[in-house]
Design a protein around this motif. Structure first.
Motif, PDB file in Angstrom:
ATOM      1  N   LEU B  45     -28.845  12.358 -36.008  1.00 18.48           N
ATOM      2  CA  LEU B  45     -27.540  12.999 -36.158  1.00 18.48           C
ATOM      3  C   LEU B  45     -27.212  13.286 -37.625  1.00 18.48           C
ATOM      4  CD1 LEU B  45     -25.578  11.071 -33.381  1.00 18.48           C
ATOM      5  CD2 LEU B  45     -26.454  13.416 -33.288  1.00 18.48           C
ATOM      6  N   ARG B  48     -28.660  16.652 -38.251  1.00 20.68           N
ATOM      7  CA  ARG B  48     -27.876  17.723 -37.605  1.00 20.68           C
ATOM      8  C   ARG B  48     -26.534  17.939 -38.318  1.00 20.68           C
ATOM      9  NH1 ARG B  48     -31.607  19.889 -35.481  1.00 20.68           N
ATOM     10  NH2 ARG B  48     -32.627  19.265 -33.539  1.00 20.68           N
ATOM     11  N   ASN B  49     -25.967  16.878 -38.898  1.00 29.38           N
ATOM     12  CA  ASN B  49     -24.601  16.984 -39.435  1.00 29.38           C
ATOM     13  C   ASN B  49     -24.505  17.022 -40.952  1.00 29.38           C
ATOM     14  OD1 ASN B  49     -23.572  16.867 -36.801  1.00 29.38           O
ATOM     15  ND2 ASN B  49     -23.667  14.643 -36.813  1.00 29.38           N
ATOM     16  N   HIS B  50     -25.494  16.474 -41.631  1.00 30.92           N
ATOM     17  CA  HIS B  50     -25.413  16.416 -43.097  1.00 30.92           C
ATOM     18  C   HIS B  50     -26.789  16.702 -43.700  1.00 30.92           C
ATOM     19  CE1 HIS B  50     -23.645  15.335 -46.950  1.00 30.92           C
ATOM     20  NE2 HIS B  50     -24.668  14.533 -47.166  1.00 30.92           N
ATOM     21  N   GLY B 177     -31.284  19.646 -43.091  1.00 29.29           N
ATOM     22  CA  GLY B 177     -29.896  19.506 -42.676  1.00 29.29           C
ATOM     23  C   GLY B 177     -29.024  20.546 -43.333  1.00 29.29           C
ATOM     24  N   GLU B 220     -33.022  22.730 -38.361  1.00 24.85           N
ATOM     25  CA  GLU B 220     -31.912  22.864 -39.311  1.00 24.85           C
ATOM     26  C   GLU B 220     -32.418  23.619 -40.529  1.00 24.85           C
ATOM     27  OE1 GLU B 220     -28.765  21.958 -38.809  1.00 24.85           O
ATOM     28  OE2 GLU B 220     -29.310  21.130 -36.853  1.00 24.85           O
ATOM     29  N   LYS B 247     -20.879  11.475 -49.247  1.00 28.35           N
ATOM     30  CA  LYS B 247     -21.972  11.127 -48.326  1.00 28.35           C
ATOM     31  C   LYS B 247     -23.303  11.153 -49.048  1.00 28.35           C
ATOM     32  CE  LYS B 247     -20.393  12.806 -43.812  1.00 28.35           C
ATOM     33  NZ  LYS B 247     -20.576  13.921 -42.879  1.00 28.35           N
ATOM     34  N   VAL B 348     -28.104  14.951 -29.211  1.00 26.84           N
ATOM     35  CA  VAL B 348     -27.069  15.980 -29.238  1.00 26.84           C
ATOM     36  C   VAL B 348     -26.571  16.262 -27.817  1.00 26.84           C
ATOM     37  CG1 VAL B 348     -26.607  18.417 -29.738  1.00 26.84           C
ATOM     38  CG2 VAL B 348     -27.855  17.007 -31.404  1.00 26.84           C
TER      39      VAL B 348
END
Lengths: 129, 399
Positions: B45, B48-50, B177, B220, B247, B348
């Motif tokens: 994740l 996928r997110n960062h 990412g 990504e 982050k 996901v």
């Protein structure tokens, strides 16, 4: 190092048991959940199922593998934790608390004495990690 | 699993970094590599997110030099290297005469040579295979040119094709990412916005050249960075130390590398591709250019394409809980139609997903029924699944 509570008894196959009279609360150890990694599905037995010590009790899927959970004691399954069906990750987050799996009403409570103490289990956990 | 350390396993130049980060190690392709640091789902994740950082140094690198390198690479591989120019990467396949796949790989056109990035598990056999084919190529195609008296234009060396295994010289990092461009741009002090998908460029890091390629194996946006082994721990640490909007980049192991590529339906050698599976069956026919002239496997692949492959790759998503695994049988209307080549859990979709190789007739029957239901047979149970289109999760690569 994984968490191995003193007050519990352990099977070689990494299940823990908390005894309350004839009732045995069963789950998998912190070491076991670490080795499995992210738990994504559990297949628990139905209430009323009779098991003998060493029988297949449940199955568990993690992202990387699938494994069998064995009955650490003999008896009848009298409760199952439906919360782990909906949120299997609680087995990772809280293996000795919210991530418990079943309660077995023991047919021969003496079997508990054959299970390992925390100190004995710590050696087993150390050996395969 | 953390004690797999075995004298026979090779180690990445980043091994000490993995140990320091407390990675769980596993054997992969003859290397001792990190399977996870904090957990596969978390790492998945994060990409996928960062942004996530992978060590892909186990991959092999083989360089091909010499005057006739382009003709040789086109003879050796199925894709057409004439379609790329210096600074471009191409996905290609190396097939044997019957069309079975020896390896799938990336060809980088470095201008003065080609660099093939190959699977770790195949690196040694690939090198031997390429060397042997180079021998054949020389005998077959490199007819000696008549050298005009006094001319120095063509030396015997010019007609040579040279093949070198340079795997030990390079580390390979993958930064993947939505924030990868910002992270890598900050660390290198450059803008990367002009770099397109499958393009690469050289940049300077610690006074040396490194190759930054806008490619990856996650679906990504992101980069793969090829650099001298000695520099790799510095870059690894600098990428992990960079804070962006509060982050950090998440170190990611082979576990999430696999779950991310599975969500995209990307092939993994040994699963979707092998000596026993041809490119048309595997659904990677796009990497075979039958019109480019003679190449190894060409005649067989031409026949397979004309008659249609006997098996086809399909994508399956479970309609109930469970996790399909490689090797599970697939059945349709009570009939066995094939097997799962890769299976796993999609963080996901929060569902089990799989790629399967099935009988081609069954695949077209499934294709006509829309939401066709199949079942995946496991030892303990039968899992209900439906046929879906790839990718399982929308790709966000920067086209």
């Amino acid at each position: 190092m994984s968490n191995i509570p003193e007050e519990l008894r352990y099977a070689e196959t990494h299940e823990w048991v908390k005894v309350d009279g004839k009732r045995a609360l069963v789950g998998i150890s912190d070491h076991a959940q670490e080795e499995l990694g992210d738990v994504v599905a559990l297949y628990l037995p139905d209430v009323g199922k009779q098991v003998s010590k060493g029988d297949k009790l449940a199955e568990i899927d993690s992202m990387k593998t699938s494994d069998v959970i064995y009955a650490p004691v003999s008896g009848t399954v009298v409760e199952v934790n439906s919360a782990v069906d909906e949120t299997p990750e609680i087995v990772n987050e809280d293996p000795y608390g919210k991530g418990w799996l079943v309660v077995i009403e023991m047919s021969s409570p003496g079997e508990v004495d054959d299970l390992m103490t925390a100190a004995q289990y710590a050696e087993v956990a150390k050996g395969d990690s | 699993m953390s004690s797999v350390a075995s004298a026979s396993l090779k180690r990445s130049p980043l091994h000490e970094e993995h140990v320091r980060l407390g990675a769980k190690m596993t054997e992969f392709g003859g290397f001792e590599m990190p399977v996870q640091y904090q957990g596969i789902r978390e790492e998945h994740l994060a990409v996928r997110n960062h942004c996530g950082l992978f060590d892909a140094s186990h991959m092999g690198e083989i360089e091909i030099l010499g005057h006739d390198r382009k003709a040789f690479v086109n003879y050796l591989l199925t894709n057409d290297v004439d379609r790329i120019e210096p600074g471009r990467t191409q996905y290609s396949l190396m097939c044997q005469d019957d069309g079975g796949v020896v390896d799938d790989l990336f060809v980088m056109d470095m201008g003065d040579r080609y660099l093939l990035v190959v699977n770790a598990s195949n690196a040694e056999t690939d090198f031997a295979w390429i060397r042997a084919r180079a021998e054949g190529f020389r005998l077959r195609y490199s007819t000696p040119r008549v050298q005009p008296v006094g001319s120095e234009s063509a030396t015997p060396e010019d007609r040579e094709v040279t093949v070198n295994d340079v795997s030990d010289q390079f580390a390979l990092l993958a930064l993947q990412g939505p924030r990868a461009e910002d992270v890598l741009g900050s660390v290198l002090g450059v803008s990367l916005s002009h770099l397109k998908y499958f393009q690469f460029e050289q940049f300077e890091f610690c006074g040396e050249h490194i190759v930054v390629s806008r490619t990856g194996y996650t679906g990504e946006d992101g980069f793969e960075i090829l650099l001298p082994t000695a520099l790799s721990p510095d870059l690894w640490r600098q990428l992990l130390e960079l804070e962006l909007d509060g982050k950090f980049v998440t170190p990611c192991g082979l576990g999430s590398r696999d779950s991310l590529r599975l969500e995209m339906g990307y092939s993994l050698y040994g699963h979707e591709l092998s000596l026993e599976i041809n490119p048309y069956e595997a659904g990677v026919g796009f990497a075979v250019r039958l019109d480019k002239g003679e190449f190894i496997g060409g005649p067989a692949l031409s026949k397979i394409k004309a008659s249609g492959p006997s098996r086809r790759a399909i994508a399956l998503q479970l309609t109930e809980r469970g996790v399909p695994r490689a090797g599970d049988r697939v059945s349709f209307n009570g009939k066995d139609i094939g097997y799962v080549t890769s299976g796993g859990y999609s963080p996901v979709l929060e569902r089990g997903i799989a790629m399967a190789l099935v009988d081609a007739q069954a695949a077209s029957a499934l294709g006509q029924t829309g939401q066709a239901a199949v079942s995946i047979e496991q030892r303990q149970r039968s899992l209900a699944a439906q046929v879906v289109k790839l990718p399982f999760v929308p790709s966000r690569v920067k086209r």
